[in-house]
Structures are given as C-alpha cells and as structure tokens.
Design an enzyme around this catalytic site. Structure first.
Site, PDB file in Angstrom:
ATOM      1  N   HIS A   1       4.763  11.162  -0.746  1.00  0.00           N
ATOM      2  CA  HIS A   1       5.699  10.249  -0.080  1.00  0.00           C
ATOM      3  C   HIS A   1       6.118   9.131  -1.044  1.00  0.00           C
ATOM      4  O   HIS A   1       7.300   8.773  -1.128  1.00  0.00           O
ATOM      5  CB  HIS A   1       5.032   9.677   1.161  1.00  0.00           C
ATOM      6  CG  HIS A   1       5.873   8.743   1.958  1.00  0.00           C
ATOM      7  ND1 HIS A   1       7.020   9.147   2.619  1.00  0.00           N
ATOM      8  CD2 HIS A   1       5.739   7.418   2.215  1.00  0.00           C
ATOM      9  CE1 HIS A   1       7.552   8.101   3.243  1.00  0.00           C
ATOM     10  NE2 HIS A   1       6.801   7.050   3.013  1.00  0.00           N
TER      11      HIS A   1
ATOM     12  N   GLN B   1       6.150   9.206  -4.352  1.00  0.00           N
ATOM     13  CA  GLN B   1       7.015   9.782  -5.376  1.00  0.00           C
ATOM     14  C   GLN B   1       8.419   9.996  -4.827  1.00  0.00           C
ATOM     15  O   GLN B   1       9.411   9.767  -5.519  1.00  0.00           O
ATOM     16  CB  GLN B   1       6.430  11.101  -5.888  1.00  0.00           C
ATOM     17  CG  GLN B   1       5.166  10.930  -6.703  1.00  0.00           C
ATOM     18  CD  GLN B   1       5.418  10.169  -7.976  1.00  0.00           C
ATOM     19  OE1 GLN B   1       4.957   9.036  -8.137  1.00  0.00           O
ATOM     20  NE2 GLN B   1       6.138  10.746  -8.894  1.00  0.00           N
TER      21      GLN B   1
ATOM     22  N   HIS C   1       9.835   8.257  -2.449  1.00  0.00           N
ATOM     23  CA  HIS C   1      10.462   6.930  -2.363  1.00  0.00           C
ATOM     24  C   HIS C   1      11.012   6.506  -3.720  1.00  0.00           C
ATOM     25  O   HIS C   1      12.129   5.985  -3.809  1.00  0.00           O
ATOM     26  CB  HIS C   1       9.447   5.882  -1.888  1.00  0.00           C
ATOM     27  CG  HIS C   1       9.482   5.628  -0.433  1.00  0.00           C
ATOM     28  ND1 HIS C   1      10.449   4.866   0.171  1.00  0.00           N
ATOM     29  CD2 HIS C   1       8.658   6.027   0.556  1.00  0.00           C
ATOM     30  CE1 HIS C   1      10.222   4.807   1.457  1.00  0.00           C
ATOM     31  NE2 HIS C   1       9.137   5.514   1.730  1.00  0.00           N
TER      32      HIS C   1
END
Length: 112
Positions: free
Chosen positions: A75, A77, A79
């Site tokens: 998650h 990464q 973002h």
C-alpha cells in the site's frame, strides 16, 4: 524504528506529496502562479522524503527478502508511485494552464 512505523512514514510523506500536487493544480486553475509554485515545491520536498524512506527500505532488504512484504508495505509503495505520477502530471497541467493563460492575456491585449 519499527518497520511498521517506517512504512507509515512513507505513506504520510507520499500522501502529502499527492495532496500538495493537487493543491498546486487548484491554485493554477485560479491563475495563482506563486501559490501553485509553492505547492509544487512542497510536493517535491514531501516526495523526496518518501523516496528517501523507500531507498532506506530497499537498502535494508539488500535484495535478499530481509524485509517482509506485507499488505501495508505494498500500500505504501502504491501511494508513492501514485504521488510521483500525480506530481508529474500536475506539473504538465500547470504548464498548460500557464500557456493558455498567457495566450488569453495576449489575445485580450490585442483586442483592446
């Protein structure tokens, strides 16, 4: 620092980068170029912080799987990738807003 905290820092900085990019675009839509530039600068600084954390995680992993891949890491990464893409696209959109604004100003001066 605990891995979970490091990953949360990555998410926070990436989210800040994305938010600042979108604020820059909003300012550009209003023709507020100094504010747009300020938000882009803030976006770049936040992205730099996020990228530094990512680099530290990659270094700690040493390509050997030392860092466990969790959903929250994936998650984070995601973002960061979205924040980087967002900033790149926003920079291009702001460039186009400036061009259109300059063209409109030039045309209105010629019409006067």
């Amino acid at each position: 620092m605990e891995l979970e905290n490091v990953v949360m820092e990555l998410i926070i900085h990436a989210g800040e980068a994305r938010s600042c990019s979108m604020e820059a675009l909003s300012a550009a839509r209003k023709g507020d170029w100094p504010l747009a530039d300020q938000h882009l600068t803030e976006a770049k600084a936040a992205a730099r912080e996020a990228h530094l954390i990512q680099t530290q995680l990659i270094g700690a992993d040493e390509g050997a799987g030392k860092i466990p891949v969790s959903l929250i890491l994936v998650h984070a990464q995601d973002h960061l990738m979205n924040a980087m893409l967002c900033r790149d696209l926003v920079e291009e959109l702001i460039y186009l807003h400036r061009e259109v604004s300059a063209l409109k100003n030039h045309q209105s001066r010629r019409a006067s």
